[in-house]
Structure formats: C-alpha cells, structure tokens
Design a protein around this motif. Structure first.
Motif, mmCIF file in Angstrom:
data_model
loop_
_atom_site.group_PDB
_atom_site.id
_atom_site.type_symbol
_atom_site.label_atom_id
_atom_site.label_comp_id
_atom_site.label_asym_id
_atom_site.label_seq_id
_atom_site.Cartn_x
_atom_site.Cartn_y
_atom_site.Cartn_z
ATOM 1 N N CYS A 14 -28.409 -11.067 -26.384
ATOM 2 C CA CYS A 14 -27.239 -11.940 -25.842
ATOM 3 C C CYS A 14 -27.014 -12.036 -24.363
ATOM 4 N N CYS B 136 -23.894 -15.387 -21.933
ATOM 5 C CA CYS B 136 -23.544 -16.831 -21.010
ATOM 6 C C CYS B 136 -22.079 -17.567 -21.242
ATOM 7 N N CYS C 168 -21.187 -19.742 -26.667
ATOM 8 C CA CYS C 168 -20.667 -19.740 -27.978
ATOM 9 C C CYS C 168 -19.216 -19.803 -27.922
ATOM 10 N N CYS D 170 -26.280 -21.548 -29.229
ATOM 11 C CA CYS D 170 -26.714 -20.157 -28.369
ATOM 12 C C CYS D 170 -27.911 -20.204 -27.742
HETATM 13 S S1 SF4 Z 1 -22.777 -15.285 -25.055
HETATM 14 FE FE1 SF4 Z 1 -22.846 -16.443 -26.971
HETATM 15 S S2 SF4 Z 1 -24.140 -18.241 -26.791
HETATM 16 FE FE2 SF4 Z 1 -24.453 -16.890 -24.974
HETATM 17 S S3 SF4 Z 1 -26.180 -15.541 -25.607
HETATM 18 FE FE3 SF4 Z 1 -24.482 -14.397 -26.027
HETATM 19 S S4 SF4 Z 1 -23.979 -14.878 -28.416
HETATM 20 FE FE4 SF4 Z 1 -25.508 -16.620 -27.431
#
Ligand code: SF4
Ligand code: SF4
Ligand code: SF4
Ligand code: SF4
Lengths: 191, 573
Positions: B405, B408, B411, B376
C-alpha cells in the motif's frame, strides 16, 4: 464383504507400519514445545515469573507446572500469544502483577565504586566495567530486567523510562467520536 | 508515439492547480531565525558537525551523513548557531526532534563554491559528494539519492524515469519548476543518466500541465531524452505507477524499481543536483506551494529551516482558516499550528477553511461494496486490509500485502462509508514494524544470554584448568628450592583445599612464594605476548623463539593433563 474387510485391514497395517517407522526414523530431538514457547517470551531474563530466566519458565509451562500469565515484560500481548500457542484460555495478570513501562538501567557514574556486582547480575552482559573501574550500561543491549539494581551496594543504579520519541512513535489506533443522530428539524416540523 | 500502459484503478479528485500555478515563483524574505531538524530524510539522522556559537556561512555543512542511509544538512544562510536543541518538527506524532537553531546575520554570505566535472570523477566519489551535498529525493519520500545509485554489483539500470507527474491536487511546485528551470532540470538529468548508466531516459508529465510539457520538450530538443505526456489520473506520480505507465513493467511486491532495471527520480531532485554540480550549491532551499484559503496562492522559494508561519505570510492566510495541510490533501499531514520549520520534504502548505475542506462525515461500518478495491493503484483489497487492521490481525494484513500500500488515499476518497482507511493501514504498518523490532531485540537478548551462560561455563573450566596447571608448575619448580611438598603429589582439580588442610605453615608459605613467582613470570609472558600485534612481519629468529615457547607450553600442558588424569607424580621439566 470379506474381501473389503481384508483390504481395510491391509491398508491399516501398511499405514501403521509407515507411522511406526517414521516415528523412529524422524524422531524430534529435544522438546519443540519448549523452543516454541521460548520464542514467544520476551527474553528479558528478569526472573519476574519466578523462574531463573525465560527458558526455565518455558520449560515449566511446557510441563504444565506454570500458568501463562506470569511474565510481566511480555504484556497482555504475550499472554495472548501463549494462549494461542497452547490452545488455552487467555488469563489476565494477577493483581498488581502487570507490566511496567519500558525502561533501561542507568548507573550514576560518579557514585559507582567499581565493585562488579551489577556486572555479574546482568543476564545479557549489558554492563561494561572492571574491578575498581567505573561501570556503565550499554543502553541498546539493556533489556530493562532490573536485576542489577538490587545488588549495587551504593544504590547508584536507577531505572530510567524510555521516553517516546519520533523513532519509537507509532500511529495510534484510529478512534472516532460517534456523532449522535440528530433529528432533522425540518422533518420534525413537518411531522 | 510511445505506447502507454495503465495501472490498476486510480481516481480523479478535483485538481485545484490553477490557483497557484500561474504566478511566477517568488523568493521568501530572508528569515531571522532558522530551525534545521537533523532528521529530514529517510534513514539515520545527520550527525552535528558544529558547536553552539559557531559562525557559519551559507552552504556550510552543519551536520554530516551518518551511516549507510543518511544525508548531510547545510546552513541555508550565513549566521551563527544559537542552539542545538529540541523543537517541534513536521511529523505526524507532533513530537519534537533535535534541531540546529541558526540565527541569520542578514548578509547571506556564501562559502566558496565550485562547479564539478562530474564526468571526470569516479562514480563512488560523485555519490559521496551528493551525500555530502545533502541531496535527497524531493518527490516526497526524501530518500537519499546517492543510496539509490550505489547499486550492488550485477544490477543494471536500463531506463531512467524522471517524475514530473505531480498528481496530487493543489500542488504545483514541479509544474512551476519545469516552466521556469527546464534547462537546469535537463542538466541534472544528465548527471543522473551518467550515474545510472541508463540508455533510455523518460520524463513523465501529466497532461494537465501543457506549458511544463512544452518547456521540457524545448529544453530536451536535440537530446534523446523523451518527454512523455501521461493521462491525468491520481496517483500517476507514484513511483511504481509511473514506471508502469511509461514502461509497462511491474515493480515486484516488496521490491524496488532497480530490481527491474529502472531508476526513478523527481524533477526537483534533478534540479537540485544541477544546482550542486554546476554551481556548487548544496540542498538548502526548495519550492513550496502556498495555497488554499490564502489571498494570493503562489509558489515560494523557501530556505530549508524557515518557520512555516513566515512562508504562509508571503501569501497571506485569510480569516476563516481552520488549520493547515502540509503536503497535498490526499497524502499530506494535517497540523493546527505552523510553528514548524520547512524541511526538505515540505512541498505544499494548504490553508484549510470550512468551505474548501468541510469536515468529513462520520465513519460508518464497511458495506463491502469493493469500490476501494476498484480504485486501488496497488491492486490490493482495502476492505480486507481494513477489516484485519481493525481486528489487529496483523498476520492477515501482511498476507493481503499491506506493505504494498502506498498510502495514496484513493480508497478512502471513494469509500461511501467515509472510513479513514489509510489511518488503519498506517496503524497496522507501524504496529508490525514495532513488533518486528521487539522480536529482533528479544532474539539478540536470547543470544547474549546464551553466550553469557556459555562464557560462564567456559570460565569455570578455564579456572579449573589454570589451577591444575599452576599446581603443576609449583610442583615442577619445587626441587629448585628443595622444599619437600609431600601432599602436593596428590594434585587434583581442587589443590587449594588439600594444601590448606594438610601442609604446615612453612611449606604453604614457600609454595605461595613459588606461585607468586610463577604468576609474575606468567604475567610477564602474557604482557610480552599481548604487545606485538604485528605478528605477520616476523624475522626467522623471532619465529624460532615463538616455536620454542609454544613447544614448552605444549609440554607443560601435556604434563598438567597427564597429572590431572592419572594422578601421577609430576615430572621435571
Ligand atoms: S491507500 Fe488505499 S488505494 Fe492507496 S494503495 Fe493503499 S489500499 Fe490502495
Ligand atoms: S518474567 Fe522475565 S524471565 Fe520470566 S519469562 Fe518473562 S521476561 Fe523471561
Ligand atoms: S543492565 Fe541491569 S536492567 Fe539492563 S539488562 Fe542488565 S541487569 Fe537488566
Ligand atoms: S469502499 Fe468503503 S464501504 Fe466499500 S468496501 Fe471499501 S471500505 Fe468497505
């Protein structure tokens, strides 16, 4: 042994004095529970709970006179919040008492005779108008309580559902189809 | 050599950039019909400034910015407005939005254009011009550019970061733009530098775009703009991530880059600013990558409002296309049907096929392997966020910094259980927003209700006061008509009833006449008092008059309250 007892008695006396003093010194004015309950209620001021507004209902709950499942605008969500706040069990809405779709009042401006009756009924002053003038509703302030519908002598007020549009749209809860586990045909043959 | 920093985590998805990055960008054919949504940017939708049937020229403003955060919309070609109506827009809800429908006349005739001397212009005016040119951030968020630089006083920008990282797989618009229009981008950067007052300008480009880096370095030669190659790692193009890489500074949780003295803009935004400042062209077109399951993947210059079906036709979708992704595969929006217009945020259309994008395996329960937390880039704990979003425990998600968050998808990309984590996060975010909204509405309703009760109480009091006063006035005027009013001497808070009951008809009539006269006089006085709004420019004479009237009123009031309190017989004025 005796000295230990004296120490304990001494401590309890001191603490008791502190508690007694702070109970007087920091006395809370008003009833904080009512405020807390009122903060959870949706403030539609519709009276559907059987009380003349949210605050009276909050007072009745605080006194233990009213159930927590009487406020339709709050939805199940609201009952959950009340249950959590008061430390009691969740209780579903009674038969046919559940919440309705969100709506705002709409005045048919051609029929309105300017009697000001709806204006007096609206708990949040969401209606503008004057005697013998056409009245209209400030939709952004209307809480959808329907209190203005009944008093209108020419029945020109209707409730209009708020359609879902891009600004009110919410991401849905992710739901996935559960894929049935299929037997691997090759494995099936081998066995 | 500049020291580069690392952000937490990051992934290396397959790039798929070469498919579309090598062919020069082409211009899409002029569409017959264009659909222009009013809401193409973050903030308030634009306000329609034309009428159905109007003939408009290319670049003419169709809708103006409305409110603080908003931007204008312009006609991408000349033609006539055929409708202002609902039409499906690119939005995850699949709902319709209000759009201006424009039919092109095929002449593509421009309005008068003029270059701006931006250095000679006061900054607020330049910002207003950018707003009216519809300039918004093209990096994905479409945040109106003028808002970014309309800083509250006291805030300074030291570093201007220009984002050319383009980290999403498949997308190559910024790459092509930098290769083909590096000079224009640099002109736009100069405007941004002027606006921000930044001393340092850094252009960050991922090192998988060597030609773009070369072109930008050549264009920047002789200026102090520094072009920095950053390691290829998704999502280095995230605003906070790129700032971290280039400056080592961390944007605080819930904060904006300007809080730490950094402003960040995309290269495409800089180019759009150049087109406006040097050529007078508002934001009416943009580059779009068309790739995936198509015959000739490429970049196309598309007029805003062009139906996406026509954009895809340029590259010819191949059979076996199962759907489309608007944007990249990590953060994009999946749609089945392309009857949507291109908008300012449309940067890529990927035709999906079963080979390129096999359907995801079914989601399984989380095994708490924490791989998601390792990648992340915002340094969050996605497994916890997932757990609490799933349980609808929104308070907890906020404690775990859900709003940091950036969605993106890193994760979800690594999750061995194939959990669509981002969907949970979006769900939780929109639930929380809605709740906050409802809470605010309830708060306003409560205030309004309390004010209403206060007002009713006040009105009741005022009425009682007025009645008492009126009675006093009647008493005072009584000797003039020489009609004895025996009962009125006992004036109290409810004089009407006593009068009605005890006084004979004659007296009542006389009294009524007096009241009507008093009311008429008062109305006249009120009308006189209501008219002048200009009480700040009074002659001494007027002031003396006002003082006199005030004194008389005060006396009246005094008498009324005296009588009300003591039940004394009224005095004469
Ligand atoms: S989508 Fe997932 S990896 Fe991306 S910022 Fe949010 S929690 Fe983190
Ligand atoms: S039912 Fe109506 S008045 Fe009663 S608490 Fe709910 S919103 Fe308030
Ligand atoms: S306008 Fe009617 S429905 Fe809306 S808040 Fe007022 S009384 Fe209730
Ligand atoms: S990567 Fe997936 S399975 Fe592993 S902890 Fe995160 S959510 Fe759970």
């Amino acid at each position: 042994m005796i000295s230990a007892l004296w120490v304990m008695i001494g401590i309890s006396l001191v603490l008791g004095a502190v508690l007694g003093y702070s109970a007087i010194r920091f006395k809370v004015e008003g009833n904080p529970l009512v405020e807390k309950i009122d903060a959870v209620l949706p403030q539609t001021q519709c009276g559907q709970c059987g009380y003349p507004g949210c605050k009276p209902y909050a007072e009745a709950i605080a006194k233990g006179e009213a159930d927590i499942n009487l406020c339709p605008p709050g939805g199940e969500e609201g009952i959950h919040k009340l249950a959590e706040l008061l430390g009691v069990e969740f209780k579903p809405f009674g038969e046919g008492k559940g919440p309705r779709a969100k709506a705002v009042a709409f005045i048919d401006e051609n029929t309105c005779i300017g009697c000001t009756l709806c204006l007096q009924a609206c708990p949040v002053d969401a209606i503008v108008g004057a005697a013998k003038q056409m009245h209209t509703i400030v939709a952004s302030e209307c809480t959808g309580c329907e209190l203005c519908v009944e008093p209108c002598p020419v029945d020109c007020i209707s409730m209009q559902a708020i359609p879902e549009d891009i600004s009110t749209w919410k991401w849905p809860y992710p739901v996935f189809a559960i894929a049935p586990v299929r037997n691997n045909p090759q494995k099936a043959e081998a066995s | 050599m500049r020291t580069l920093y690392r952000f937490h985590g990051g992934i290396h998805p397959e790039e798929h950039k070469l498919e579309s990055s090598e062919a020069p960008a082409r211009r899409a054919p002029l569409p017959k019909k264009l659909i222009l949504p009013l809401h193409q940017h973050i903030g308030n939708g634009a306000k329609v400034a034309v009428q159905v049937g109007d003939k408009v020229l290319k670049g003419q403003m169709l809708a103006s910015a409305q409110g603080m955060i908003s931007a204008a919309i312009h006609a991408p070609t000349s033609g006539s407005v055929t409708a202002i109506a609902q039409h499906p827009v690119p939005h995850p809800s699949g709902l319709d939005g209000l759009c201006i429908h424009l039919e092109s006349d095929g002449e593509d005739r421009w309005i008068e254009r003029a270059a701006l001397d931006f250095r000679a212009m006061p900054k607020p005016e330049l910002l207003d011009r950018l707003r009216d040119a519809g300039i918004v951030g093209l990096g994905g968020a479409t945040f109106p550019t003028h808002v970014k630089y309309g800083l509250p006083s006291g805030q300074r920008i030291d570093t201007l970061v220009i984002n050319g990282a383009e980290c999403e797989p498949w997308i190559t618009t910024d790459d092509r733009l930098m290769r083909e229009h590096a000079d224009g981008i640099v002109r736009g950067i100069e405007v941004l530098r002027h606006l921000s007052g930044a001393g340092e300008v850094l252009v960050g480009i991922e090192d998988n775009k060597p030609q773009a880096i070369t072109a930008m370095r050549a264009a920047c030669a002789g200026s102090d703009i520094e072009v920095v190659a950053v390691p290829t790692l998704y999502p280095s193009g995230g605003e906070k991530q790129l700032i971290r890489i280039l400056t080592g500074k961390e944007v605080p949780s819930g904060g904006r880059p300007t809080n730490i003295g950094v402003a960040c803009n995309n290269v495409a935004t800089a180019y759009a600013i150049h087109r406006f400042v040097d050529h007078g062209e508002p934001m009416i077109s943009r580059l779009v990558t068309v790739t995936g399951n198509v015959r000739t993947p490429m970049n196309v210059e598309v007029l805003i409002g062009t139906p996406l079906t026509e954009v895809v036709e340029c590259a010819e979708a191949l059979p076996g296309t199962t759907g489309y992704i608007l944007g990249g595969p990590m953060m994009g929006l999946e749609v089945d049907d392309l009857h949507l217009p291109a908008v300012k945020s449309t940067n890529c259309i990927i035709a999906k096929s079963a080979q390129l994008f096999p359907p995801p395996p079914p989601a399984m329960p989380c095994i708490r392997c924490t791989r998601c937390a390792q990648v992340c880039p915002a340094d969050l704990q996605p497994q916890e966020l997932h757990w609490f979003s799933k349980a609808k425990n929104f308070g907890k998600t906020q404690e775990y910094h859900l709003f940091d968050c950036i969605e993106c998808g890193a994760c979800a990309y690594v999750c061995p259980s194939h959990i669509p984590l981002v969907q949970y996060f979006r769900f939780a975010k929109s639930e929380i927003w809605q709740r906050e909204h409802e809470q605010q509405a309830a708060e306003i309703a409560r205030e309004r209700h309390e004010f209403r009760m206060f007002r009713q109480e006040r009105e009741k009091q005022e009425k009682a006061e007025r009645l008492a006063q009126k009675e006093k006035a009647a008493q005072a005027a009584k000797p003039a008509v020489a009609t004895p009013l025996p009962v009125a001497a006992a004036a109290n808070a409810d004089p009407d009833d006593t009068l009605q009951m005890r006084v004979d008809a004659d007296i009542a009539r006389a009294n009524m006449q007096l009241r009507i006269d008093a009311a008429a006089a008062r109305a006249k006085e009120q009308a006189a008092a209501a008219q002048p709004k200009n009480i700040d420019a009074l002659t001494p004479q007027q002031q003396a008059e006002i003082a006199e009237i005030e004194a008389r009123r005060a006396k009246l009031r005094e008498i009324a309250s005296d009588a009300g309190a003591d039940d004394e017989p009224p005095k004469q004025i």
